[in-house]
Design an enzyme around this catalytic site. Structure first.
Site, PDB file in Angstrom:
ATOM      1  N   ILE A 158      36.444  39.548  40.590  1.00  0.00           N
ATOM      2  CA  ILE A 158      37.543  39.805  39.552  1.00  0.00           C
ATOM      3  C   ILE A 158      37.722  41.085  39.839  1.00  0.00           C
ATOM      4  CG2 ILE A 158      38.404  39.659  37.132  1.00  0.00           C
ATOM      5  CD1 ILE A 158      36.418  37.335  36.793  1.00  0.00           C
TER       6      ILE A 158
ATOM      7  N   SER B 167      33.642  36.525  28.007  1.00  0.00           N
ATOM      8  CA  SER B 167      33.978  35.062  28.275  1.00  0.00           C
ATOM      9  C   SER B 167      34.107  34.171  27.207  1.00  0.00           C
ATOM     10  CB  SER B 167      32.486  34.718  28.930  1.00  0.00           C
ATOM     11  OG  SER B 167      32.449  33.461  29.365  1.00  0.00           O
TER      12      SER B 167
ATOM     13  N   TYR C 218      22.986  34.377  28.797  1.00  0.00           N
ATOM     14  CA  TYR C 218      24.209  35.250  29.472  1.00  0.00           C
ATOM     15  C   TYR C 218      25.107  35.147  28.419  1.00  0.00           C
ATOM     16  CZ  TYR C 218      28.782  35.534  31.755  1.00  0.00           C
ATOM     17  OH  TYR C 218      30.001  35.872  32.052  1.00  0.00           O
TER      18      TYR C 218
ATOM     19  N   LYS D  66      26.661  38.690  26.483  1.00  0.00           N
ATOM     20  CA  LYS D  66      28.460  38.977  26.258  1.00  0.00           C
ATOM     21  C   LYS D  66      28.644  39.191  24.807  1.00  0.00           C
ATOM     22  CE  LYS D  66      29.853  38.768  30.394  1.00  0.00           C
ATOM     23  NZ  LYS D  66      30.204  40.141  31.055  1.00  0.00           N
TER      24      LYS D  66
HETATM   25  P1  NAD Z   1      30.885  39.281  40.460  1.00  0.00           P
HETATM   26  O1  NAD Z   1      29.398  39.153  40.509  1.00  0.00           O
HETATM   27  O2  NAD Z   1      31.388  38.752  41.515  1.00  0.00           O
HETATM   28  O3  NAD Z   1      31.017  40.602  40.311  1.00  0.00           O
HETATM   29  C1  NAD Z   1      30.059  41.593  39.308  1.00  0.00           C
HETATM   30  C2  NAD Z   1      30.071  42.991  40.218  1.00  0.00           C
HETATM   31  O4  NAD Z   1      29.233  43.760  39.375  1.00  0.00           O
HETATM   32  C3  NAD Z   1      29.322  42.611  41.577  1.00  0.00           C
HETATM   33  O5  NAD Z   1      29.958  43.193  42.498  1.00  0.00           O
HETATM   34  C4  NAD Z   1      27.799  43.269  41.162  1.00  0.00           C
HETATM   35  O6  NAD Z   1      27.273  43.684  42.515  1.00  0.00           O
HETATM   36  C5  NAD Z   1      28.176  44.331  40.213  1.00  0.00           C
HETATM   37  N1  NAD Z   1      26.913  44.517  39.390  1.00  0.00           N
HETATM   38  C6  NAD Z   1      26.327  43.574  38.599  1.00  0.00           C
HETATM   39  N2  NAD Z   1      25.285  44.251  37.942  1.00  0.00           N
HETATM   40  C7  NAD Z   1      25.473  45.813  38.266  1.00  0.00           C
HETATM   41  C8  NAD Z   1      24.823  46.853  37.910  1.00  0.00           C
HETATM   42  N3  NAD Z   1      24.008  46.888  37.006  1.00  0.00           N
HETATM   43  N4  NAD Z   1      25.401  48.001  38.237  1.00  0.00           N
HETATM   44  C9  NAD Z   1      26.168  48.136  39.189  1.00  0.00           C
HETATM   45  N5  NAD Z   1      27.068  46.973  39.812  1.00  0.00           N
HETATM   46  C10 NAD Z   1      26.552  45.693  39.074  1.00  0.00           C
HETATM   47  O7  NAD Z   1      31.460  38.578  39.152  1.00  0.00           O
HETATM   48  P2  NAD Z   1      33.010  38.141  38.725  1.00  0.00           P
HETATM   49  O8  NAD Z   1      33.128  36.836  38.683  1.00  0.00           O
HETATM   50  O9  NAD Z   1      33.653  39.237  39.234  1.00  0.00           O
HETATM   51  O10 NAD Z   1      32.793  38.569  36.983  1.00  0.00           O
HETATM   52  C11 NAD Z   1      33.147  39.796  36.498  1.00  0.00           C
HETATM   53  C12 NAD Z   1      32.867  39.688  34.934  1.00  0.00           C
HETATM   54  O11 NAD Z   1      33.617  38.884  34.455  1.00  0.00           O
HETATM   55  C13 NAD Z   1      31.415  39.711  34.806  1.00  0.00           C
HETATM   56  O12 NAD Z   1      30.998  40.691  33.587  1.00  0.00           O
HETATM   57  C14 NAD Z   1      31.356  38.353  34.288  1.00  0.00           C
HETATM   58  O13 NAD Z   1      30.307  38.144  33.415  1.00  0.00           O
HETATM   59  C15 NAD Z   1      32.511  38.076  33.798  1.00  0.00           C
HETATM   60  N6  NAD Z   1      33.222  36.685  33.723  1.00  0.00           N
HETATM   61  C16 NAD Z   1      33.489  36.039  34.773  1.00  0.00           C
HETATM   62  C17 NAD Z   1      33.893  34.797  34.876  1.00  0.00           C
HETATM   63  C18 NAD Z   1      33.755  34.080  36.054  1.00  0.00           C
HETATM   64  O14 NAD Z   1      34.117  32.694  36.048  1.00  0.00           O
HETATM   65  N7  NAD Z   1      33.997  34.471  37.186  1.00  0.00           N
HETATM   66  C19 NAD Z   1      34.098  34.199  33.651  1.00  0.00           C
HETATM   67  C20 NAD Z   1      33.961  34.795  32.339  1.00  0.00           C
HETATM   68  C21 NAD Z   1      33.541  36.215  32.402  1.00  0.00           C
HETATM   69  N1  UFG Z   2      31.947  20.494  37.496  1.00  0.00           N
HETATM   70  C1  UFG Z   2      31.741  19.154  38.257  1.00  0.00           C
HETATM   71  N2  UFG Z   2      30.818  19.513  39.323  1.00  0.00           N
HETATM   72  C2  UFG Z   2      30.537  20.700  39.831  1.00  0.00           C
HETATM   73  C3  UFG Z   2      30.710  21.853  38.936  1.00  0.00           C
HETATM   74  C4  UFG Z   2      31.297  21.524  37.973  1.00  0.00           C
HETATM   75  O1  UFG Z   2      31.767  18.154  37.695  1.00  0.00           O
HETATM   76  O2  UFG Z   2      29.947  20.757  41.027  1.00  0.00           O
HETATM   77  C5  UFG Z   2      32.364  20.442  36.178  1.00  0.00           C
HETATM   78  C6  UFG Z   2      31.719  21.001  35.068  1.00  0.00           C
HETATM   79  O3  UFG Z   2      30.862  19.847  34.414  1.00  0.00           O
HETATM   80  C7  UFG Z   2      32.861  21.352  34.024  1.00  0.00           C
HETATM   81  C8  UFG Z   2      33.798  21.712  34.889  1.00  0.00           C
HETATM   82  O4  UFG Z   2      33.570  20.973  36.045  1.00  0.00           O
HETATM   83  O5  UFG Z   2      33.319  20.045  33.285  1.00  0.00           O
HETATM   84  C9  UFG Z   2      33.947  23.173  34.800  1.00  0.00           C
HETATM   85  O6  UFG Z   2      32.702  23.744  35.485  1.00  0.00           O
HETATM   86  P1  UFG Z   2      32.315  25.282  35.880  1.00  0.00           P
HETATM   87  O7  UFG Z   2      30.999  25.362  36.101  1.00  0.00           O
HETATM   88  O8  UFG Z   2      33.456  25.747  36.878  1.00  0.00           O
HETATM   89  O9  UFG Z   2      32.965  26.102  34.721  1.00  0.00           O
HETATM   90  P2  UFG Z   2      32.227  26.025  33.081  1.00  0.00           P
HETATM   91  O10 UFG Z   2      33.358  26.045  32.118  1.00  0.00           O
HETATM   92  O11 UFG Z   2      31.192  25.154  33.030  1.00  0.00           O
HETATM   93  O12 UFG Z   2      31.625  27.721  33.035  1.00  0.00           O
HETATM   94  C10 UFG Z   2      32.235  28.746  33.487  1.00  0.00           C
HETATM   95  C11 UFG Z   2      31.154  29.806  34.030  1.00  0.00           C
HETATM   96  C12 UFG Z   2      30.616  30.250  32.717  1.00  0.00           C
HETATM   97  C13 UFG Z   2      31.602  30.939  31.831  1.00  0.00           C
HETATM   98  C14 UFG Z   2      32.556  29.708  31.500  1.00  0.00           C
HETATM   99  C15 UFG Z   2      33.539  30.231  30.490  1.00  0.00           C
HETATM  100  O13 UFG Z   2      30.047  29.297  34.920  1.00  0.00           O
HETATM  101  O14 UFG Z   2      29.618  31.365  32.952  1.00  0.00           O
HETATM  102  O15 UFG Z   2      33.299  29.204  32.512  1.00  0.00           O
HETATM  103  O16 UFG Z   2      34.202  31.330  31.007  1.00  0.00           O
HETATM  104  F1  UFG Z   2      30.852  31.053  30.670  1.00  0.00           F
END
Ligand code: NAD
Ligand code: UFG
Length: 342
Positions: free
Chosen positions: A12, A123, A147, A151
């Site tokens: 992101i 999240s 996790y 948050k």
């Molecule tokens: P990502 O792992 O791709 O990006 C996180 C980045 O932070 C990575 O580049 C990693 O190297 C860096 N990082 C982690 N710990 C660090 C530290 N201590 N010091 C410096 N760098 C560090 O993850 P993302 O999917 O881009 O998620 C970004 C943020 O959004 C996270 O806080 C995650 O919890 C939150 N979030 C993500 C999702 C999702 O589905 N991707 C959903 C909800 C919230």
């Molecule tokens: N699912 C499958 N097969 C797979 C993977 C997922 O059927 O191989 C289903 C899950 O059961 C769920 C849906 O697809 O019903 C979405 O699953 P994801 O794992 O893609 O997403 P979640 O909503 O379960 O969780 C994600 C992140 C969490 C975050 C949450 C809300 O993994 O860390 O979204 O942002 F907290």
């Protein structure tokens, strides 16, 4: 403005850096590359049409943070965190240290540098199983894993910091399910090993890397029995961060906003949307429910619409097409991961 982006090389963060560069901001990234690669930032600069400053380091390392702040930072967007739910259950202390410890160190460095504005990646996981959908920001908070706890704690710490600093401003963004990739195919989600999340798994089935998708349960009380979520294009999510920054610049205090489309989508609906958008068949089988999964949730994004003037623009077809485009053409980064993992 001069913006510090923690975790800016990640999924992101990288898309947000492109949006920030396009919006004319000066960008510094701090990232320890624990879940990303430096090459991503070359692509970000190519897409953004301008350079950014990169400090390779950990946000818990005060010297690295001081280097990140040394050019004068006005505002921070804080993505850096560990994010794997299962791993957090096995290694909670590592998650507490990295996510919560990192956030405290970051706020201390902000205070020392006089930076007053913070946009934070939270999240929808903080809601756990919601009582009603769509989910509003005042819904009860029920974290179900370490996790999610990090948050929630980080949200509370940032709220306390804001309350103690009348000039400070924070926007806590609760993302629903970010998917997709930049339409160029140059940056996208690059999970290491077997993906946990649905869209990366679908993409790897489409490319033949995995034989079939396992759908975790079709006996939920939902439209077709499979889990329902709110999938959101990562480029829309990135744009929301630029708007949140503008909001933080114009206000003080702490705001919490849901970011989602507000449109529910089941696993089977996403599979069919992907097949239609890409022409790639997704073989699948129904298996048992995944422990810890909730049946359904989607966002009420009205508050983000009202306060930021933001609405998600991209539909499921575009999310699927862009995710596939990235994987099938920009998968170079992913292939490197695969070699490293095996
Ligand atoms: P990502 O792992 O791709 O990006 C996180 C980045 O932070 C990575 O580049 C990693 O190297 C860096 N990082 C982690 N710990 C660090 C530290 N201590 N010091 C410096 N760098 C560090 O993850 P993302 O999917 O881009 O998620 C970004 C943020 O959004 C996270 O806080 C995650 O919890 C939150 N979030 C993500 C999702 C999702 O589905 N991707 C959903 C909800 C919230
Ligand atoms: N699912 C499958 N097969 C797979 C993977 C997922 O059927 O191989 C289903 C899950 O059961 C769920 C849906 O697809 O019903 C979405 O699953 P994801 O794992 O893609 O997403 P979640 O909503 O379960 O969780 C994600 C992140 C969490 C975050 C949450 C809300 O993994 O860390 O979204 O942002 F907290």
């Amino acid at each position: 403005m001069n913006i510090l982006v923690t975790g800016g090389a990640g999924y992101i963060g990288s898309h947000t850096c492109v949006a920030l560069l396009h919006a004319g901001h000066a960008v510094t990234v701090i990232d320890n590359l624990c879940n990303s690669r430096a090459e991503v930032l070359d692509r970000v600069q190519a897409l953004g049409g301008r350079t950014l400053r990169f400090v390779q380091g950990d946000i818990r390392d005060r010297d690295a943070l001081a280097r990140a702040f040394e050019d004068g930072i006005d505002a921070v967007i804080h993505f850096a965190a560990l994010k794997a739910v299962g791993e957090s259950c096995a290694q909670p202390l590592r998650y507490f240290d990295n996510n919560i410890g990192g956030t405290i160190a970051l706020m201390q460095a902000m205070e020392a540098a006089g930076a007053q504005q913070l946009v934070f990646s939270s999240s929808a996981t903080v809601y756990g199983q919601p009582d009603r959908v769509p989910v509003k920001e005042d819904a009860p908070l029920r974290v179900t894993n370490p996790y999610g706890r990090t948050k929630l704690v980080m949200e509370q710490l940032i709220g306390d910091w804001c309350a103690a600093n009348p000039q400070a401003s924070a926007v806590l963004l609760r993302y629903f399910n970010p998917v997709g990739a930049h339409p160029s195919g140059l940056i996208g989600e690059d999970p290491r090993g077997e993906p946990n999340n649905l869209m990366p798994y679908i993409v790897q089935v489409a490319s033949g890397q995995r034989p079939q998708l396992r759908i975790f349960g079709n006996d939920y009380p939902t439209v077709d029995g499979t889990g329902v979520r709110d999938y959101l294009h990562v480029v829309d999510l990135a744009d929301a961060h630029v708007k949140a920054l503008d909001y933080a610049n114009a206000h003080t205090g702490c705001e919490t906003l849901n970011l989602g489309t507000g449109k529910p989508c089941s696993v089977l609906e996403l599979v069919h949307a992907f097949e239609q958008a890409t022409g790639q068949p997704i073989p699948h089988e129904i298996v048992a429910r995944r422990p810890g999964d909730v049946a359904e949730y989607w966002a009420d994004p009205a508050r983000a619409n009202a306060l930021l003037g933001w609405t998600a623009q991209r539909d499921l077809t575009q999310m699927c097409a862009d995710a596939w485009h990235w994987w099938s053409q920009g998968g170079g980064l992913a292939k490197n991961n695969k070699e490293q993992d095996s």
